[in-house]
Design an enzyme around this catalytic site. Structure first.
Site, PDB file in Angstrom:
ATOM      1  N   CYS A   1      -9.770  -6.572   2.281  1.00 16.66           N
ATOM      2  CA  CYS A   1     -10.045  -5.163   2.555  1.00 16.66           C
ATOM      3  C   CYS A   1     -11.535  -4.868   2.463  1.00 16.66           C
ATOM      4  CB  CYS A   1      -9.299  -4.284   1.554  1.00 16.66           C
ATOM      5  SG  CYS A   1      -7.658  -4.865   1.209  1.00 16.66           S
TER       6      CYS A   1
ATOM      7  N   GLN B   1       0.295  -9.557  -5.477  1.00 14.37           N
ATOM      8  CA  GLN B   1      -0.258 -10.920  -5.468  1.00 14.37           C
ATOM      9  C   GLN B   1       0.584 -11.900  -6.281  1.00 14.37           C
ATOM     10  OE1 GLN B   1      -2.872 -12.379  -3.934  1.00 14.37           O
ATOM     11  NE2 GLN B   1      -3.647 -10.552  -2.880  1.00 14.37           N
TER      12      GLN B   1
ATOM     13  N   ALA C   1       5.758  -8.773   1.210  1.00 11.72           N
ATOM     14  CA  ALA C   1       6.286 -10.026   1.766  1.00 11.72           C
ATOM     15  C   ALA C   1       5.192 -10.977   2.213  1.00 11.72           C
ATOM     16  CB  ALA C   1       7.200  -9.700   2.953  1.00 11.72           C
ATOM     17  N   HIS C   2       4.104 -10.433   2.728  1.00 16.01           N
ATOM     18  CA  HIS C   2       3.198 -11.320   3.470  1.00 16.01           C
ATOM     19  C   HIS C   2       2.261 -12.140   2.582  1.00 16.01           C
ATOM     20  CE1 HIS C   2      -0.799  -9.129   3.605  1.00 16.01           C
ATOM     21  NE2 HIS C   2      -0.022  -8.176   3.146  1.00 16.01           N
TER      22      HIS C   2
ATOM     23  N   THR D   1       0.840  -1.205   0.000  1.00 13.61           N
ATOM     24  CA  THR D   1       0.000   0.000   0.000  1.00 13.61           C
ATOM     25  C   THR D   1       0.871   1.249   0.000  1.00 13.61           C
ATOM     26  OG1 THR D   1      -1.903  -1.073   1.006  1.00 13.61           O
ATOM     27  CG2 THR D   1      -1.682   1.299   1.375  1.00 13.61           C
TER      28      THR D   1
ATOM     29  N   THR E   1      13.827   4.480  10.079  1.00 18.58           N
ATOM     30  CA  THR E   1      14.654   3.314  10.376  1.00 18.58           C
ATOM     31  C   THR E   1      14.074   2.083   9.700  1.00 18.58           C
ATOM     32  OG1 THR E   1      15.271   4.280  12.485  1.00 18.58           O
ATOM     33  CG2 THR E   1      15.586   1.902  12.260  1.00 18.58           C
TER      34      THR E   1
END
Lengths: 83, 376
Positions: free
Chosen positions: B320, B178, B199-200, B71, B236
């Site tokens: 979502c 995706q 990543a997820h 996002t 960071t």
């Protein structure tokens, strides 16, 4: 084909000009990890902070600094891969 | 034992990812911007992951910066390109089936003097390269197209679309949230200028993504206040998440794709061949992990609830929008009537999905449909 190594002829060269600390040291360490013990890496870094920090980080990780030569704000560091 | 078939929403972390995250959290790691040994160790974890991701996306001439997820990367592209826009480039072309982080960000610019155009898709969710070719011109700021759709799994002809954009001199953004590691993608061969990753969806941690930017694309930072990530993404860096991202990308294999494809087709075959009134949403050219179906006359919400009671976790649409009562914008874009769109059920597979899982899900779905039809 790898160059026949004698004295301090580099096996690989890593250009880190413009790469800030400590990313330059990190990339150098990753490159060294992928090389064989005893091989020589030529690293090109900016003079100043990178010239001061990168060789130190590599030494701490067990690699041997063979030579550092600087001119016009740019440095060439020769490193022998540690065991 | 629960059966998890909502991998398009998020995936359970792979043990290799957990090992990498633990290595960082439990190791002597400093701030990756610090020049002492602890900082160098953290920076090394980040650079290792960066190299893995660059290699997996073709190693083109550009920069890969880590973000908090897809996002943020999508917002960065759309808002950042708008900020850097030349006066004559005011049109933004996005596909009608984009994720909200592209879609809503693009339309927010419609109020700021840009013109947004929605690229239509056919009944399978596929874009038409000829339609894009007709719209391209030197007044277009950006074309943004997802590699694969989050709800119906349709995989777009990225290479054809990218070639058209490059021929027209228009920057091409691909949201691969995706599809990354499931579908081939090469930034040079596919003519991609800006690439969103996360990543997820590939068994990595949540809260970490990446944006690859081709050299020469005039994208500045969206956030201000630090020089991290070449000044493009201050803050960071999430070292543990990034290390997990690298491990997730390394772990993804061609075997995963073959396994998931077989299981997807088994599940689809069981549903479409065994349940009367069932239909496929999307294309045969779909993600190996995606099954999206509708059962005539039965709301997807009801199937979702009944499956949930039997320990089978899935979705009616995207994560979502699963709390929303409005029909899916994606399914409407495919031409489904609103009542048909409400029938959608998404079952999405992952690395840990088994044949027994898909068989149980198919059996359960068949039983639930039969029960509902007996007592409407």
């Amino acid at each position: 084909m790898k160059k026949a190594r004698k004295s301090s002829t580099p096996d690989e060269t890593l250009d880190l000009y413009g790469v800030p600390c400590p990313m330059n040291a990190a990339r150098a360490l990753l490159t060294l990890q992928a090389m064989d013990a005893g091989q020589i890496l030529e690293i090109l870094v900016d003079d100043g902070e990178p010239r001061a920090n990168v060789p130190e980080s590599l030494r701490e990780d067990g690699h041997e600094i063979l030579d550092i030569a600087c001119a016009d704000g740019r440095c060439r560091v020769l490193v022998r891969v540690g065991a | 034992m629960a059966i998890y078939l909502d991998n398009a929403a998020t995936t359970p972390p792979d043990p290799r990812v957990v090992t990498a995250v633990r290595r960082v959290l439990e190791g002597e790691m400093g701030n990756a911007s610090s020049i002492h040994a602890w900082g160098v160790r953290a920076a090394t974890e980040i650079e290792r992951a960066r190299q893995i991701l660059v290699d997996r996306t073709g190693g083109g001439d550009g920069r890969l910066v880590f973000t908090s997820g897809a996002t943020e990367a999508n917002n960065h592209v759309i808002q950042g390109m708008a900020r850097a826009a030349a006066p004559g480039r005011r049109r933004i072309l996005v596909s009608a089936v984009e994720h909200p982080s592209v879609w809503e960000t693009a339309w927010s610019l419609d109020r700021a003097g840009f013109t947004v155009e929605s690229l239509p898709v056919d009944g399978e969710g596929m874009l038409d390269p000829d339609d894009l070719a007709r719209r391209l011109g030197d007044d277009v700021l950006l074309v943004s197209v997802m590699q694969a759709n989050h709800e119906v799994g349709t995989v777009q002809p990225i290479r054809d679309l990218g070639a058209l954009c490059h021929r027209a001199g228009v920057p091409f953004h691909v949201d691969a949230a995706q599809g990354f590691t499931k579908e081939p993608l090469h930034v040079d061969d596919d003519h991609v200028d800006l690439l969103t990753l996360n990543a997820h969806k590939l068994h990595g941690p949540t809260g970490v993504g990446a944006l690859w930017i081709r050299s020469g694309v005039p994208l500045g930072p969206l956030l201000l206040g630090g020089g991290q990530e070449s000044g493009l993404r201050p803050g960071t860096v999430n070292t543990a998440g990034v290390a997990g991202f690298g491990a997730a990308a390394s772990a993804a294999s061609a075997d995963d794709i073959l396994r998931m494809t077989t299981l997807r087709d088994r599940l689809l075959g069981r549903i479409l061949g065994g349940i009367e009134g069932s239909r496929l949403h999307g294309s045969r050219r779909r993600l190996c992990s995606n099954v999206n179906v509708g059962i005539e006359g039965i709301p997807g919400k009801r199937l979702f609830q009944e499956l949930g009671r039997r320990g089978i976790v899935c979705s009616t649409g995207s994560a979502c929008s699963s709390g929303s009562l409005a029909p899916s914008r994606i399914l409407l874009a495919l031409g489904l009537r609103p009542d048909r769109a409400h029938e959608a059920l998404r079952l999405s597979l992952g690395r840990f999905t088994t044949e027994a899982d898909v068989d149980q899900a198919a059996d359960a779905l068949g039983e639930i449909v039969a029960e509902i039809r007996r007592t409407p």
